[in-house]
Design a protein around this motif. Structure first.
Motif, PDB file in Angstrom:
ATOM      1  N   MET A   1      29.044   8.241 -11.292  1.00 37.27           N
ATOM      2  CA  MET A   1      28.366   8.152 -10.001  1.00 37.27           C
ATOM      3  C   MET A   1      28.928   6.969  -9.217  1.00 37.27           C
ATOM      4  O   MET A   1      29.043   5.867  -9.743  1.00 37.27           O
ATOM      5  CB  MET A   1      26.867   7.956 -10.232  1.00 37.27           C
ATOM      6  CG  MET A   1      26.040   7.936  -8.968  1.00 37.27           C
ATOM      7  SD  MET A   1      24.371   7.256  -9.191  1.00 37.27           S
ATOM      8  CE  MET A   1      23.930   7.815 -10.820  1.00 37.27           C
ATOM      9  N   SER A   2      29.266   7.194  -7.958  1.00 35.50           N
ATOM     10  CA  SER A   2      29.798   6.115  -7.134  1.00 35.50           C
ATOM     11  C   SER A   2      28.724   5.073  -6.860  1.00 35.50           C
ATOM     12  O   SER A   2      27.527   5.376  -6.827  1.00 35.50           O
ATOM     13  CB  SER A   2      30.327   6.684  -5.813  1.00 35.50           C
ATOM     14  OG  SER A   2      29.267   7.235  -5.053  1.00 35.50           O
ATOM     15  N   TRP A   3      29.154   3.850  -6.639  1.00 39.23           N
ATOM     16  CA  TRP A   3      28.177   2.780  -6.411  1.00 39.23           C
ATOM     17  C   TRP A   3      27.408   3.000  -5.111  1.00 39.23           C
ATOM     18  O   TRP A   3      26.237   2.626  -5.001  1.00 39.23           O
ATOM     19  CB  TRP A   3      28.880   1.424  -6.401  1.00 39.23           C
ATOM     20  CG  TRP A   3      29.806   1.202  -5.224  1.00 39.23           C
ATOM     21  CD1 TRP A   3      31.141   1.431  -5.165  1.00 39.23           C
ATOM     22  CD2 TRP A   3      29.433   0.681  -3.932  1.00 39.23           C
ATOM     23  NE1 TRP A   3      31.641   1.116  -3.931  1.00 39.23           N
ATOM     24  CE2 TRP A   3      30.622   0.641  -3.149  1.00 39.23           C
ATOM     25  CE3 TRP A   3      28.239   0.260  -3.368  1.00 39.23           C
ATOM     26  CZ2 TRP A   3      30.624   0.193  -1.835  1.00 39.23           C
ATOM     27  CZ3 TRP A   3      28.241  -0.187  -2.053  1.00 39.23           C
ATOM     28  CH2 TRP A   3      29.423  -0.216  -1.297  1.00 39.23           C
ATOM     29  N   GLN A   4      28.056   3.648  -4.113  1.00 41.51           N
ATOM     30  CA  GLN A   4      27.351   3.886  -2.847  1.00 41.51           C
ATOM     31  C   GLN A   4      26.174   4.836  -3.045  1.00 41.51           C
ATOM     32  O   GLN A   4      25.090   4.621  -2.501  1.00 41.51           O
ATOM     33  CB  GLN A   4      28.302   4.476  -1.800  1.00 41.51           C
ATOM     34  CG  GLN A   4      29.471   3.577  -1.418  1.00 41.51           C
ATOM     35  CD  GLN A   4      30.747   4.025  -2.099  1.00 41.51           C
ATOM     36  OE1 GLN A   4      30.716   4.356  -3.291  1.00 41.51           O
ATOM     37  NE2 GLN A   4      31.845   4.046  -1.365  1.00 41.51           N
ATOM     38  N   LYS A  74      29.830  11.769   3.331  1.00 42.60           N
ATOM     39  CA  LYS A  74      31.236  11.377   3.317  1.00 42.60           C
ATOM     40  C   LYS A  74      31.664  10.892   1.939  1.00 42.60           C
ATOM     41  O   LYS A  74      32.795  11.145   1.500  1.00 42.60           O
ATOM     42  CB  LYS A  74      31.484  10.291   4.372  1.00 42.60           C
ATOM     43  CG  LYS A  74      31.289  10.753   5.807  1.00 42.60           C
ATOM     44  CD  LYS A  74      31.467   9.607   6.795  1.00 42.60           C
ATOM     45  CE  LYS A  74      31.201  10.058   8.223  1.00 42.60           C
ATOM     46  NZ  LYS A  74      31.296   8.920   9.185  1.00 42.60           N
ATOM     47  N   VAL A  75      30.757  10.208   1.256  1.00 40.20           N
ATOM     48  CA  VAL A  75      31.048   9.727  -0.094  1.00 40.20           C
ATOM     49  C   VAL A  75      31.202  10.905  -1.050  1.00 40.20           C
ATOM     50  O   VAL A  75      32.142  10.965  -1.844  1.00 40.20           O
ATOM     51  CB  VAL A  75      29.947   8.762  -0.588  1.00 40.20           C
ATOM     52  CG1 VAL A  75      30.218   8.324  -2.022  1.00 40.20           C
ATOM     53  CG2 VAL A  75      29.833   7.563   0.337  1.00 40.20           C
ATOM     54  N   GLY A  80      33.894  14.016  -4.651  1.00 39.45           N
ATOM     55  CA  GLY A  80      33.714  15.312  -5.284  1.00 39.45           C
ATOM     56  C   GLY A  80      32.677  15.326  -6.381  1.00 39.45           C
ATOM     57  O   GLY A  80      32.589  16.286  -7.158  1.00 39.45           O
ATOM     58  N   GLU A  81      31.866  14.274  -6.462  1.00 37.82           N
ATOM     59  CA  GLU A  81      30.841  14.217  -7.496  1.00 37.82           C
ATOM     60  C   GLU A  81      29.694  15.175  -7.164  1.00 37.82           C
ATOM     61  O   GLU A  81      29.473  15.526  -5.999  1.00 37.82           O
ATOM     62  CB  GLU A  81      30.315  12.796  -7.670  1.00 37.82           C
ATOM     63  CG  GLU A  81      29.723  12.165  -6.414  1.00 37.82           C
ATOM     64  CD  GLU A  81      29.442  10.675  -6.621  1.00 37.82           C
ATOM     65  OE1 GLU A  81      28.437  10.362  -7.283  1.00 37.82           O
ATOM     66  OE2 GLU A  81      30.231   9.844  -6.129  1.00 37.82           O
ATOM     67  N   ASN A  88      16.230  10.844 -12.376  1.00 35.32           N
ATOM     68  CA  ASN A  88      17.098  10.603 -13.538  1.00 35.32           C
ATOM     69  C   ASN A  88      18.586  10.738 -13.237  1.00 35.32           C
ATOM     70  O   ASN A  88      19.413  10.623 -14.148  1.00 35.32           O
ATOM     71  CB  ASN A  88      16.715  11.541 -14.686  1.00 35.32           C
ATOM     72  CG  ASN A  88      15.651  10.934 -15.591  1.00 35.32           C
ATOM     73  OD1 ASN A  88      15.826   9.842 -16.135  1.00 35.32           O
ATOM     74  ND2 ASN A  88      14.532  11.637 -15.754  1.00 35.32           N
ATOM     75  N   ARG A  89      18.915  10.993 -11.975  1.00 37.00           N
ATOM     76  CA  ARG A  89      20.315  11.052 -11.546  1.00 37.00           C
ATOM     77  C   ARG A  89      21.101  12.107 -12.331  1.00 37.00           C
ATOM     78  O   ARG A  89      22.217  11.867 -12.786  1.00 37.00           O
ATOM     79  CB  ARG A  89      20.986   9.673 -11.672  1.00 37.00           C
ATOM     80  CG  ARG A  89      20.127   8.508 -11.177  1.00 37.00           C
ATOM     81  CD  ARG A  89      19.968   8.513  -9.654  1.00 37.00           C
ATOM     82  NE  ARG A  89      18.857   7.705  -9.195  1.00 37.00           N
ATOM     83  CZ  ARG A  89      18.905   6.375  -8.970  1.00 37.00           C
ATOM     84  NH1 ARG A  89      20.025   5.715  -9.163  1.00 37.00           N
ATOM     85  NH2 ARG A  89      17.844   5.748  -8.522  1.00 37.00           N
ATOM     86  N   ARG A  90      20.485  13.294 -12.475  1.00 35.21           N
ATOM     87  CA  ARG A  90      21.140  14.377 -13.190  1.00 35.21           C
ATOM     88  C   ARG A  90      21.659  15.427 -12.209  1.00 35.21           C
ATOM     89  O   ARG A  90      20.999  15.737 -11.210  1.00 35.21           O
ATOM     90  CB  ARG A  90      20.152  15.055 -14.147  1.00 35.21           C
ATOM     91  CG  ARG A  90      19.439  14.104 -15.088  1.00 35.21           C
ATOM     92  CD  ARG A  90      20.339  13.552 -16.143  1.00 35.21           C
ATOM     93  NE  ARG A  90      20.843  14.578 -17.043  1.00 35.21           N
ATOM     94  CZ  ARG A  90      21.219  14.319 -18.297  1.00 35.21           C
ATOM     95  NH1 ARG A  90      21.135  13.089 -18.781  1.00 35.21           N
ATOM     96  NH2 ARG A  90      21.678  15.290 -19.066  1.00 35.21           N
ATOM     97  N   PRO A  91      22.826  16.005 -12.482  1.00 31.83           N
ATOM     98  CA  PRO A  91      23.300  17.115 -11.638  1.00 31.83           C
ATOM     99  C   PRO A  91      22.288  18.262 -11.639  1.00 31.83           C
ATOM    100  O   PRO A  91      21.601  18.492 -12.643  1.00 31.83           O
ATOM    101  CB  PRO A  91      24.604  17.539 -12.316  1.00 31.83           C
ATOM    102  CG  PRO A  91      25.034  16.354 -13.119  1.00 31.83           C
ATOM    103  CD  PRO A  91      23.768  15.681 -13.566  1.00 31.83           C
ATOM    104  N   LEU A  92      22.193  18.961 -10.541  1.00 32.47           N
ATOM    105  CA  LEU A  92      21.201  20.033 -10.445  1.00 32.47           C
ATOM    106  C   LEU A  92      21.442  21.117 -11.494  1.00 32.47           C
ATOM    107  O   LEU A  92      20.500  21.786 -11.925  1.00 32.47           O
ATOM    108  CB  LEU A  92      21.232  20.642  -9.042  1.00 32.47           C
ATOM    109  CG  LEU A  92      20.884  19.692  -7.887  1.00 32.47           C
ATOM    110  CD1 LEU A  92      20.762  20.467  -6.587  1.00 32.47           C
ATOM    111  CD2 LEU A  92      19.620  18.905  -8.165  1.00 32.47           C
TER     112      LEU A  92
END
Length: 583
Positions: A1-4, A74-75, A80-81, A88-92
């Motif tokens: 995961m990007s910091w932004q 834009k991020v 492409g994440e 919980n920051r999980r992909p759908l």
């Protein structure tokens, strides 16, 4: 995961009160997504209620996901994440179920975008046994899910507070039996009232592209009964955050449904039976809002129709709290309401005559007279609220040039009346093109041609060119796209798929051209009342002839009185649905 992305999500959660987060993997996992950005989505009370209900279970967790705003998008485009959940920051794609809560047509374009970003196959037909089950609820599911049918596996036709539990229970039973995707969908459609599975129904068309038959798979109900809910569960802000349109407010639903029978209004028919919450409950919710230091936001179809509204407003003000509410019925507004709004800092009274002439208001069954408007303005002015805003529609069925002149005449009379009582403040007309909606008496009607609406809007602009009068007009392109989406069949779903390939709403025209979709014919052809409509699979409980009877009454301007205790006219209350608790 990007910091932004991580920082943006951390910042949002740090300012929230009421969110919950269970360790991922300890429960079945559902994500819920209102297909728009965080600030829009978190203003939706319905989504928050489902979040509370699912997380209140011992076997499920529910997390939220949103469309990134422009800067964050834009991020995502750069890295492409995948789109991830807030908690919980999980992909759908890690969730068993993705619940989409859809309320507005223009959000349809965001649905395939969210699925794509979440790493879920965009088309339901491409999903296998291990893929996330995409479930749609919200108002769109109540009236016409067909344009979104390529993207969703299951549609929940009804109000979700109780419904979500019977659905999740049946889902768990089906999974425990080891059912594959198709058999699981059949199991849900057969065993859970209100579950509509689009893939289990075949739509057949004639040579002109009109739906002529809707054929269910063997054993699947021909009709799906819309599920209703008694107001015995809380309906108030679950997660408080300043980062929404209503961030300063604690939202409380005080009533649901409307019995006024406005013939253009989808909400009035899909939430037909007016139900009110007990005053004691609403007062207790007000006090919970007070603990958070919030302004009170009263939610409901017609706030001034709430039978205890004066007592409630007095209670809110006695607590030293400010409040706000949506537009008011000009025939039920009271001095207590406007005084309370003025003391709460409100500077504008918002009224919805919808039309300028009595002729047009009779056709749409609005039930508001010009005298009601003037009396409301008198009350507001006396309380210190001087700015008047009125909602108006153009392009209504059976509208004439005289009705457009009626908007001008009504506005000028309002202006003259305000001047006579010493109110020289601005009048704002919020003007929107009429869009026919399913399950209303106008569902068969054509939209007024765009060039005619443009001509009428230009007339209004010239006739009401005045420093004291402001005109706010919805962009016509958006309105006519909504006109297609509102009553679209599955071919419109194909159009959305193609538009997504070309960038979403900006690819709409190109997609229509490539698919040879006759947008003008779709919008401007009036449909016979015996036509098979794309949403005919859904049973709202109305008497079969009720909408056609109302359309005939519209043609003669005959008035339909509001709902009343003991009324059985439309069969939403009583009739064959008594067994589900409606009275």
């Amino acid at each position: 995961m990007s910091w932004q992305v991580e920082k943006a999500l951390d910042d949002l959660m740090a300012q929230e009160t009421g969110a919950v987060c269970y360790p991922f993997g300890t429960r079945h996992a559902m994500a819920i997504c209102y297909p728009n950005t965080y600030d829009v989505a978190m203003s939706n009370l319905g989504m928050q209620i489902i979040y509370r209900e699912v997380n209140g279970r011992e076997d499920w967790l529910c997390e939220r996901a949103f469309l990134p705003d422009k800067d964050l998008m834009k991020v995502f485009d750069k890295t492409g994440e995948p789109l991830i959940s807030l908690e919980n920051r999980r992909p759908l794609s890690d969730f068993e179920i993705l619940g989409l809560s859809v309320s507005f047509e223009m959000d349809y374009f965001n649905v395939p975008k969210i699925l794509e970003m979440g790493r879920i196959p965009i088309l339901a037909a491409d999903r296998g046994d291990e893929d996330t089950l995409v479930v749609m609820g919200g108002p769109v599911a109540f009236f016409n899910a067909e344009p979104l049918s390529p993207f969703v596996d299951v549609v929940l036709v009804g109000e979700g507070e109780h419904f979500i539990h019977s659905f999740l229970d049946a889902y768990g039973e089906g999974k425990a039996r080891g059912l594959g995707r198709h058999e699981l969908l059949r199991y849900l459609a057969i065993h859970v009232p209100g579950v509509y599975v689009p893939s289990l129904y075949r739509h057949e068309y004639d040579d002109d592209g009109h739906v002529v038959r809707i054929v269910p798979e063997e054993g699947i109900p021909a009709k799906v009964e819309r599920q209703w809910h008694e107001l015995d569960q809380p309906a108030e802000t679950v997660i408080a955050t300043p980062n929404t349109e209503f961030g300063a407010m604690y939202l409380i639903e005080i009533a649901r449904g409307c019995g006024r029978h406005c013939r253009f209004c989808m909400a009035g028919y899909c939430y037909r039976r007016p139900r009110v919450r007990p005053l004691d409950y609403v007062k207790s919710a007000v006090l919970r809002g007070k603990e958070l230091g919030k302004k009170i936001g009263l939610m409901g179809a017609a706030i001034s129709d709430y039978p205890y509204i004066d007592e409630l407003v007095t209670f809110i003000r006695d607590q030293g709290l400010a409040f706000s509410c949506a537009s008011l019925r000009a025939d039920s507004i009271t001095p207590t309401i406007v005084k309370g709004l003025a003391e709460s800092g409100q500077k504008t009274i918002t009224l919805a005559p919808e039309a300028g002439s009595k002729h047009m208001r009779d056709i749409i069954n609005k039930g508001i007279t010009e005298e009601h408007l003037l009396q409301s303005i008198d009350l507001a002015t006396a309380a210190g609220i001087r700015h008047v805003r009125m909602y108006i529609m153009v392009g209504l069925p059976m509208e004439t040039d005289d009705d457009i002149q009626g908007i001008v005449d009504m506005t000028r009379r309002v202006q003259q009346h305000m001047a006579a009582i010493g109110n020289l403040s601005r009048i704002t007309l919020s003007i929107n093109p009429f869009i026919p909606k399913p399950f209303t008496p106008f569902q068969w009607m054509a939209m007024t041609e765009k060039k005619v609406v443009e001509k009428r809007l230009n007339f209004l602009k010239k006739a009401l060119k005045d420093k004291q009068i402001e005109l706010l007009i919805e962009p016509l392109r958006s309105a006519y796209i909504q006109g297609v989406l509102s009553r679209g069949d599955r071919r419109v779903g194909d159009l959305l798929v193609k538009a997504h390939e070309y960038g979403g709403v900006k690819g709409w025209k190109r997609a229509a051209k490539e698919l040879h979709f006759d947008i003008k014919g779709f919008l401007y052809d009036q449909r016979p009342t015996d036509a098979v409509m794309p949403w005919d699979t859904i049973d709202t409980g109305l008497v079969p002839t009720y909408l056609t009877d109302e359309l005939k009454k519209a043609e003669t301007g005959e008035f339909t009185i509001p709902c009343f205790d003991g009324c059985r006219r439309c069969h939403i209350c009583g009739g064959h649905h008594d067994e589900v608790g409606r009275t």
